[in-house]
Design a protein around this motif. Sequence first.
Motif, PDB file in Angstrom:
ATOM      1  N   ASP A   1     -12.674  10.840  -1.446  1.00  0.00           N
ATOM      2  CA  ASP A   1     -11.717   9.970  -2.120  1.00  0.00           C
ATOM      3  C   ASP A   1     -11.870   8.513  -1.657  1.00  0.00           C
ATOM      4  O   ASP A   1     -12.273   8.249  -0.526  1.00  0.00           O
TER       5      ASP A   1
ATOM      6  N   PRO B   1      -9.712   6.016  -0.779  1.00  0.00           N
ATOM      7  CA  PRO B   1      -8.976   5.332   0.292  1.00  0.00           C
ATOM      8  C   PRO B   1      -9.687   5.376   1.641  1.00  0.00           C
ATOM      9  O   PRO B   1      -9.306   4.649   2.556  1.00  0.00           O
TER      10      PRO B   1
ATOM     11  N   MET C   1       2.811   3.486  -1.888  1.00  0.00           N
ATOM     12  CA  MET C   1       2.908   3.764  -3.321  1.00  0.00           C
ATOM     13  C   MET C   1       4.307   3.588  -3.905  1.00  0.00           C
ATOM     14  O   MET C   1       4.518   2.823  -4.833  1.00  0.00           O
TER      15      MET C   1
ATOM     16  N   PHE D   1      -1.513   1.917   8.154  1.00  0.00           N
ATOM     17  CA  PHE D   1      -0.268   2.673   8.046  1.00  0.00           C
ATOM     18  C   PHE D   1       0.372   2.879   9.409  1.00  0.00           C
ATOM     19  O   PHE D   1       1.595   2.961   9.520  1.00  0.00           O
TER      20      PHE D   1
ATOM     21  N   PHE E   1      -5.388   1.885  -7.354  1.00  0.00           N
ATOM     22  CA  PHE E   1      -6.562   2.478  -6.703  1.00  0.00           C
ATOM     23  C   PHE E   1      -7.874   1.947  -7.274  1.00  0.00           C
ATOM     24  O   PHE E   1      -8.776   1.558  -6.537  1.00  0.00           O
TER      25      PHE E   1
ATOM     26  N   ILE F   1       3.516   8.091   3.296  1.00  0.00           N
ATOM     27  CA  ILE F   1       4.199   7.310   4.321  1.00  0.00           C
ATOM     28  C   ILE F   1       5.688   7.139   4.028  1.00  0.00           C
ATOM     29  O   ILE F   1       6.508   7.064   4.930  1.00  0.00           O
ATOM     30  N   SER F   2       6.056   7.123   2.744  1.00  0.00           N
ATOM     31  CA  SER F   2       7.466   6.865   2.406  1.00  0.00           C
ATOM     32  C   SER F   2       8.380   7.983   2.877  1.00  0.00           C
ATOM     33  O   SER F   2       9.499   7.745   3.295  1.00  0.00           O
TER      34      SER F   2
ATOM     35  N   MET G   1     -12.329   7.001   9.178  1.00  0.00           N
ATOM     36  CA  MET G   1     -11.677   8.280   8.896  1.00  0.00           C
ATOM     37  C   MET G   1     -12.616   9.470   8.980  1.00  0.00           C
ATOM     38  O   MET G   1     -12.182  10.599   8.953  1.00  0.00           O
TER      39      MET G   1
ATOM     40  N   LEU H   1       3.006   0.605  10.118  1.00  0.00           N
ATOM     41  CA  LEU H   1       4.241   0.755   9.348  1.00  0.00           C
ATOM     42  C   LEU H   1       5.121   1.888   9.863  1.00  0.00           C
ATOM     43  O   LEU H   1       6.265   2.030   9.455  1.00  0.00           O
TER      44      LEU H   1
ATOM     45  N   GLY I   1      -4.809  11.564  -1.016  1.00  0.00           N
ATOM     46  CA  GLY I   1      -6.224  11.259  -0.834  1.00  0.00           C
ATOM     47  C   GLY I   1      -6.708  11.427   0.589  1.00  0.00           C
ATOM     48  O   GLY I   1      -7.112  12.509   1.003  1.00  0.00           O
ATOM     49  N   SER I   2      -6.621  10.351   1.367  1.00  0.00           N
ATOM     50  CA  SER I   2      -7.237  10.406   2.687  1.00  0.00           C
ATOM     51  C   SER I   2      -6.437  11.286   3.641  1.00  0.00           C
ATOM     52  O   SER I   2      -7.005  11.863   4.563  1.00  0.00           O
TER      53      SER I   2
ATOM     54  N   MET J   1      -7.800  14.675   3.328  1.00  0.00           N
ATOM     55  CA  MET J   1      -9.094  14.691   4.010  1.00  0.00           C
ATOM     56  C   MET J   1      -8.888  14.914   5.513  1.00  0.00           C
ATOM     57  O   MET J   1      -9.510  15.779   6.114  1.00  0.00           O
TER      58      MET J   1
ATOM     59  N   GLY K   1      -1.022   6.422   1.928  1.00  0.00           N
ATOM     60  CA  GLY K   1      -0.067   5.779   1.024  1.00  0.00           C
ATOM     61  C   GLY K   1       0.553   6.723   0.012  1.00  0.00           C
ATOM     62  O   GLY K   1       1.737   6.650  -0.273  1.00  0.00           O
ATOM     63  N   ALA K   2      -0.265   7.608  -0.548  1.00  0.00           N
ATOM     64  CA  ALA K   2       0.255   8.510  -1.567  1.00  0.00           C
ATOM     65  C   ALA K   2       0.354   9.944  -1.065  1.00  0.00           C
ATOM     66  O   ALA K   2       1.032  10.770  -1.655  1.00  0.00           O
TER      67      ALA K   2
ATOM     68  N   ARG L   1       0.823  -1.208   0.000  1.00  0.00           N
ATOM     69  CA  ARG L   1       0.000   0.000   0.000  1.00  0.00           C
ATOM     70  C   ARG L   1       0.853   1.252   0.000  1.00  0.00           C
ATOM     71  O   ARG L   1       0.362   2.359  -0.124  1.00  0.00           O
TER      72      ARG L   1
END
Lengths: 426, 97
Positions: A306, A308, A223, B57, A354, B40-41, B74, B60, B13-14, B17, B9-10, A221
């Motif tokens: 969105d 997610p 990316m 997440f 996605f 997260i990275s 969320m 992680l 998105g969330s 939010m 993750g990216a 998950r």
Amino acid sequence: MAFILYIINYIFNQAVFVIGLVIIIGTLVQKKSWNQIISSTLKGMIGFLMITTGAQSLGMALLPLQPMLARIFNFSISMPNIEKAQMQSMEGIGTEMALIFAFGFAINILLARFTRFKYVHLSAHVSFFYAGLITALLKFGTDLPTIPLIIIGAVLLGCYMTFTCAYIAPLMKNVKGGKGFTLGHSSSIGILISAGIGKLVGRGSKDLEDLKLPKNLNFLREMTTALTLVMTLLFLVITLIAGPEWVTTHASNGRDIVSFSFLSGLQFGLWITVIITGVRMMLSEIIPAFHGVAEKVIPNATPGLDIPLLFPYYPTSVIVGFLMSLVSGLIGMSILDLIHYPVVVFPALIPTFFTGAITAIFGNSTGGRRGAITGSLLNGFILIFGQAFLLPMIGTYEPVMRILSETDYCFYGPLLGLVLKLMGMI
Amino acid sequence: MLKIATVCGAGVGSSMMLKVFAEQILEHESVDADVTASDISSLDPAAYDAIITASAFADLIDSKATRIIRMDNMLDKTYLREQLIHVISETAGRNEG
């Protein structure tokens, strides 16, 4: 008069300045202080440039794939000119794109205010790139002058935003955690199809979530990690099939295939990270403004959010859906290569992740495991074949769509392109 | 000045939010805070007073020092408010001590 001409010729024809103006308006709406406005605007403009630069460089990183695929499937394709790929990404559409993005949101708000479709589409990253798609189709498919193009584009975008939220809304009652909102996302047509197919094929099929995947698959998950890995593997497989020696002499500048594939995968991860960081910097200020406007104008509207937001409830579906859509994408890619389709297409990985995840969730909601797997496989086919139809229609927007074309882009994009073509014949 | 990161993750998105929700709550409580949406990275947990993210997440993120607010739902603003008020009182205590 001279001043107005200056604005038109030097400000409005630079997309990055238009984005800056949109952010300034967004921050003024939020009543931010002048120092916050300056910092937000500059960061947002840099973010926009990161998106365009990242898209160009990514297109370049993928170029070595073409001769290899050509060799595997034994056909001759004209090699794209590298400078051209660099020069032209998003060239000539940025300004209209930015304006259609802003006005499209306004039309979505008006529709929510005055019609019975009370939905506000709040996923700005979706509407931004969708604005680009509409702009590209209109710009490269018609001879419309700028002002009508922006008006038509904004109406199309506003309607798209409203109606995708509207037709997903009734499906939300079938999913866990779907209370109080609908989805504003460019996987909407995939969701609709997947939920429908689930009803057909899923009689008596067990819930996919009863299947527990090992927790350490969670890293997929992330990316950057997932993309780099998948791309490295893709390069490895293709270089192996093309023939290691041939690749070393013809495609990789003398590198062996292992280090070449790994480097290519890392490059891919790098440019995706640049693009996503750019999107984040650009929208960090616009999204709160959208929320602010929506709450003021139509407090009773249903927000389109969105996808997610649903992922935490469906950890298994997310991974299974991604992998299924990826499998059908790779199958579709092979089919296209076998029939010698003139444009080389490969699965766009971010959309595959996605939209694959969300179509599995909705396929599962009506048809259990069978629904989830059928739905996300179908989604992958729409992604790859739709992208193949779409790419020749959108001129300089092509590099962006190679990496970001989600299900709606692949489905509605070619449809709109076809309609414009037919209208052009009249 | 409270520093908070929202993570997914990216990072588009969330997390975006959650950033909007957190900012609304903090503004309502009139707390001076800076909320950043992050992926997260590229997250450096040590740079923040608190991190808001989904459970998948949260597992992680490798951080003992930073408080992690796990959001299973969320859109649960009530829970987010409770947790944020915790963080606010904790950091206030720390800064005075």
